[in-house]
Design a protein around this motif. Structure first.
Motif, PDB file in Angstrom:
ATOM      1  N   GLY A   2      12.052  11.490  -5.476  1.00  0.00           N
ATOM      2  CA  GLY A   2      12.059  10.267  -6.283  1.00  0.00           C
ATOM      3  C   GLY A   2      12.054   8.990  -5.462  1.00  0.00           C
ATOM      4  N   ARG A   3      11.743   9.103  -4.171  1.00  0.00           N
ATOM      5  CA  ARG A   3      11.750   7.917  -3.323  1.00  0.00           C
ATOM      6  C   ARG A   3      10.481   7.093  -3.531  1.00  0.00           C
ATOM      7  N   VAL A   4      10.626   5.760  -3.379  1.00  0.00           N
ATOM      8  CA  VAL A   4       9.481   4.860  -3.533  1.00  0.00           C
ATOM      9  C   VAL A   4       8.780   4.637  -2.201  1.00  0.00           C
ATOM     10  N   THR A   5       9.367   5.100  -1.121  1.00  0.00           N
ATOM     11  CA  THR A   5       8.795   4.919   0.205  1.00  0.00           C
ATOM     12  C   THR A   5       8.680   6.261   0.915  1.00  0.00           C
ATOM     13  N   PRO A   6       7.639   6.421   1.742  1.00  0.00           N
ATOM     14  CA  PRO A   6       7.510   7.680   2.481  1.00  0.00           C
ATOM     15  C   PRO A   6       8.376   7.732   3.727  1.00  0.00           C
ATOM     16  N   TYR A   7       9.017   6.643   4.044  1.00  0.00           N
ATOM     17  CA  TYR A   7       9.780   6.556   5.278  1.00  0.00           C
ATOM     18  C   TYR A   7      11.240   6.929   5.044  1.00  0.00           C
ATOM     19  N   ARG A   8      11.913   7.206   6.142  1.00  0.00           N
ATOM     20  CA  ARG A   8      13.339   7.539   6.087  1.00  0.00           C
ATOM     21  C   ARG A   8      14.109   6.716   7.116  1.00  0.00           C
ATOM     22  N   GLY A   9      15.401   6.606   6.886  1.00  0.00           N
ATOM     23  CA  GLY A   9      16.263   5.906   7.837  1.00  0.00           C
ATOM     24  C   GLY A   9      15.920   4.435   7.959  1.00  0.00           C
ATOM     25  N   TRP A  10      15.894   3.961   9.232  1.00  0.00           N
ATOM     26  CA  TRP A  10      15.629   2.548   9.483  1.00  0.00           C
ATOM     27  C   TRP A  10      14.233   2.140   9.035  1.00  0.00           C
ATOM     28  N   MET A  11      13.274   3.059   9.115  1.00  0.00           N
ATOM     29  CA  MET A  11      11.916   2.751   8.681  1.00  0.00           C
ATOM     30  C   MET A  11      11.871   2.487   7.178  1.00  0.00           C
ATOM     31  N   ALA A  12      12.674   3.208   6.425  1.00  0.00           N
ATOM     32  CA  ALA A  12      12.731   2.991   4.973  1.00  0.00           C
ATOM     33  C   ALA A  12      13.330   1.622   4.660  1.00  0.00           C
ATOM     34  N   TRP A  13      14.395   1.274   5.389  1.00  0.00           N
ATOM     35  CA  TRP A  13      14.989  -0.056   5.200  1.00  0.00           C
ATOM     36  C   TRP A  13      13.985  -1.153   5.571  1.00  0.00           C
ATOM     37  N   HIS A  14      13.252  -0.923   6.650  1.00  0.00           N
ATOM     38  CA  HIS A  14      12.245  -1.893   7.073  1.00  0.00           C
ATOM     39  C   HIS A  14      11.167  -2.055   6.007  1.00  0.00           C
ATOM     40  N   HIS A  15      10.766  -0.961   5.398  1.00  0.00           N
ATOM     41  CA  HIS A  15       9.718  -0.989   4.387  1.00  0.00           C
ATOM     42  C   HIS A  15      10.164  -1.754   3.140  1.00  0.00           C
ATOM     43  N   VAL A  16      11.319  -1.384   2.604  1.00  0.00           N
ATOM     44  CA  VAL A  16      11.771  -1.963   1.337  1.00  0.00           C
ATOM     45  C   VAL A  16      12.193  -3.427   1.505  1.00  0.00           C
ATOM     46  N   THR A  17      13.049  -3.682   2.498  1.00  0.00           N
ATOM     47  CA  THR A  17      13.504  -5.069   2.676  1.00  0.00           C
ATOM     48  C   THR A  17      12.378  -5.968   3.179  1.00  0.00           C
ATOM     49  N   GLY A  18      11.433  -5.374   3.905  1.00  0.00           N
ATOM     50  CA  GLY A  18      10.322  -6.174   4.411  1.00  0.00           C
ATOM     51  C   GLY A  18       9.445  -6.737   3.319  1.00  0.00           C
ATOM     52  N   LEU A  19       9.367  -6.044   2.183  1.00  0.00           N
ATOM     53  CA  LEU A  19       8.574  -6.550   1.065  1.00  0.00           C
ATOM     54  C   LEU A  19       9.116  -7.882   0.556  1.00  0.00           C
ATOM     55  N   PHE A  20      10.436  -8.057   0.637  1.00  0.00           N
ATOM     56  CA  PHE A  20      11.053  -9.304   0.159  1.00  0.00           C
ATOM     57  C   PHE A  20      11.259 -10.300   1.304  1.00  0.00           C
ATOM     58  N   ALA A  21      11.821  -9.815   2.428  1.00  0.00           N
ATOM     59  CA  ALA A  21      12.071 -10.699   3.560  1.00  0.00           C
ATOM     60  C   ALA A  21      10.770 -11.188   4.183  1.00  0.00           C
TER      61      ALA A  21
ATOM     62  N   LEU B 109       0.811  -1.211   0.000  1.00  0.00           N
ATOM     63  CA  LEU B 109       0.000   0.000   0.000  1.00  0.00           C
ATOM     64  C   LEU B 109       0.850   1.268   0.000  1.00  0.00           C
ATOM     65  N   ARG B 110       1.984   1.232   0.653  1.00  0.00           N
ATOM     66  CA  ARG B 110       2.781   2.437   0.841  1.00  0.00           C
ATOM     67  C   ARG B 110       3.863   2.645  -0.212  1.00  0.00           C
ATOM     68  N   VAL B 111       4.148   1.667  -1.028  1.00  0.00           N
ATOM     69  CA  VAL B 111       5.197   1.821  -2.014  1.00  0.00           C
ATOM     70  C   VAL B 111       4.637   2.524  -3.259  1.00  0.00           C
ATOM     71  N   ARG B 112       5.453   3.355  -3.869  1.00  0.00           N
ATOM     72  CA  ARG B 112       5.056   4.047  -5.107  1.00  0.00           C
ATOM     73  C   ARG B 112       6.170   3.894  -6.125  1.00  0.00           C
ATOM     74  N   LEU B 113       5.844   3.256  -7.228  1.00  0.00           N
ATOM     75  CA  LEU B 113       6.827   3.069  -8.287  1.00  0.00           C
ATOM     76  C   LEU B 113       6.656   4.090  -9.405  1.00  0.00           C
ATOM     77  N   ARG B 114       5.446   4.583  -9.617  1.00  0.00           N
ATOM     78  CA  ARG B 114       5.198   5.582 -10.679  1.00  0.00           C
ATOM     79  C   ARG B 114       5.115   6.992 -10.081  1.00  0.00           C
ATOM     80  N   ARG B 115       4.074   7.265  -9.344  1.00  0.00           N
ATOM     81  CA  ARG B 115       3.898   8.591  -8.748  1.00  0.00           C
ATOM     82  C   ARG B 115       4.648   8.613  -7.429  1.00  0.00           C
ATOM     83  N   ARG B 116       5.952   8.839  -7.529  1.00  0.00           N
ATOM     84  CA  ARG B 116       6.828   8.664  -6.368  1.00  0.00           C
ATOM     85  C   ARG B 116       6.723   9.816  -5.385  1.00  0.00           C
ATOM     86  N   TYR B 117       7.300   9.572  -4.218  1.00  0.00           N
ATOM     87  CA  TYR B 117       7.342  10.589  -3.179  1.00  0.00           C
ATOM     88  C   TYR B 117       8.427  11.610  -3.524  1.00  0.00           C
ATOM     89  N   SER B 118       8.514  12.674  -2.731  1.00  0.00           N
ATOM     90  CA  SER B 118       9.498  13.727  -2.986  1.00  0.00           C
ATOM     91  C   SER B 118      10.903  13.162  -3.012  1.00  0.00           C
TER      92      SER B 118
END
Length: 349
Positions: A248-267, A237-246
């Motif tokens: 050009g990021r695909v996630t609205p999170y930063r730091g550890w939360m961003a790592w948790h978001h992106v890696t969590g999709l695969f892990a 729900l939170r990832v954006r591949l086309r209409r990206r966040y400011s």
């Protein structure tokens, strides 16, 4: 209303995943770390090699009873699930296991039934264990951390005996049959508190009630499954591949939360399948059939059901056998001899 309801549900989805996930992630960490320990130190148990190594050489000259006579003395109506001849210290005995799980021990010298052994005899049995030094009784236990499972129920209560060897070995000898049913070493006892016990959530107070233990495991792992599924769904729900966040990021999170978001999709997929397989291993709802062949299958394989072997025990001095097992195979009787090293040789009685 639909949009407001959707926002409310999504908000609670995020809150539920966050706070339940904080709690359950502690269990995930525990399972990962304890699983690594289990790769190197297994839960205490008596292997077939250890069991045979602790048996004295068969005293064939003391065997006066045939297998048929032993089954008659035990009152067997059909050929038992298991029939073995071995030594109980200095006395040859037949050990029978019925299809109902009941065990009987019959003396091969005079045919009397053995339904209990004294502490002195249990200590004598323990002295045959390799490396036994100065055996010493610790206590008689009905159930403890290492003998908690139901497999030991036919043998309880158990004499706990220390060998006083370098490994700190302790033996559990059945007070009913005189068999060594379990051995533990000091290393196993220490490391399992960091391995199998936390991994399986195995404290005695819980594990002694198998039904309650199964429910705890099913519900706990079930909640963890829900957390994993909700995390993957939130990630999508939170990832954006086309209409990206400011930026050009695909996630609205930063730091550890961003790592948790992106890696969590695969892990998360790995965690989900890992948890689901563990959940299924407890057999929820008893949807899977029991393990092992049925009685009917084994009897068809044996080709025989009557309590007979029609054989005389063959004396084989060169084999230095410590155990003889009597079976039927395709309608023909067979005696399997095993030596202390675990080698088994078939012998036609």
């Amino acid at each position: 209303m639909p949009r407001r309801l959707t926002r409310t549900l999504r908000r609670w989805l995020y809150i539920g995943h966050r706070w339940i996930g904080i709690i359950t992630c502690l269990f995930f960490a525990m399972w990962f770390v304890s699983g690594v320990v289990m790769m190197y130190v297994a839960f205490p148990g008596l292997s077939e090699k250890e069991r045979l190594a602790a048996l004295p050489d068969m005293a064939w000259e003391k065997v006066r009873l045939s297998p048929d006579a032993a089954m008659a003395a035990a009152g067997a109506k059909t050929f038992p699930r298991d029939l073995r001849l071995q030594m109980l210290d200095d006395e040859p005995v037949y050990r029978l296991t019925g299809w109902d799980g009941q065990r009987q021990t019959i003396s091969a010298s005079d045919g009397h039934g053995i339904d209990g052994v004294t502490l002195d005899r249990a200590l004598a049995v323990a002295r045959h264990y390799p490396g036994a030094a100065d055996v010493q009784s610790i206590e008689m236990v009905e159930r403890d951390q290492w003998s908690v499972t139901a497999r030991y129920d036919p043998f309880r209560p158990l004499y706990q005996i220390a060998l006083n060897d370098a490994a700190g070995t302790r033996l559990y000898v059945s007070s009913r049959t005189g068999e060594i049913v379990l051995d533990t070493s000091a290393t196993e006892r220490v490391w399992n508190w960091l391995g199998s016990i936390p991994h399986w959530i195995y404290p005695t107070v819980l594990r002694k009630d198998n039904a309650l233990w199964r429910q705890v495991i099913l519900w706990l792992s079930g909640i963890c499954l829900v957390v994993a599924v909700s995390g993957i769904w939130i990630g999508i729900l939170r990832v954006r591949l086309r209409r990206r966040y400011s930026g050009g990021r695909v996630t609205p999170y930063r730091g550890w939360m961003a790592w948790h978001h992106v890696t969590g999709l695969f892990a998360g997929v790995f965690v989900l399948t890992w948890m689901f397989s563990g959940w299924l291993s407890v057999n929820p709802g008893e949807v899977f059939s029991s393990r092992g062949p049925s009685r009917e299958m084994l009897q068809r394989y044996a080709g025989h059901d009557a309590p007979t072997v029609a054989a005389v025990v063959a004396v084989t001095p060169s084999s230095r056998a410590v155990e003889a097992r009597f079976v039927w195979l395709g309608g023909a009787p067979l005696m399997l001899l095993a030596n202390r090293q675990g080698r088994k040789l078939p012998s036609i009685p």
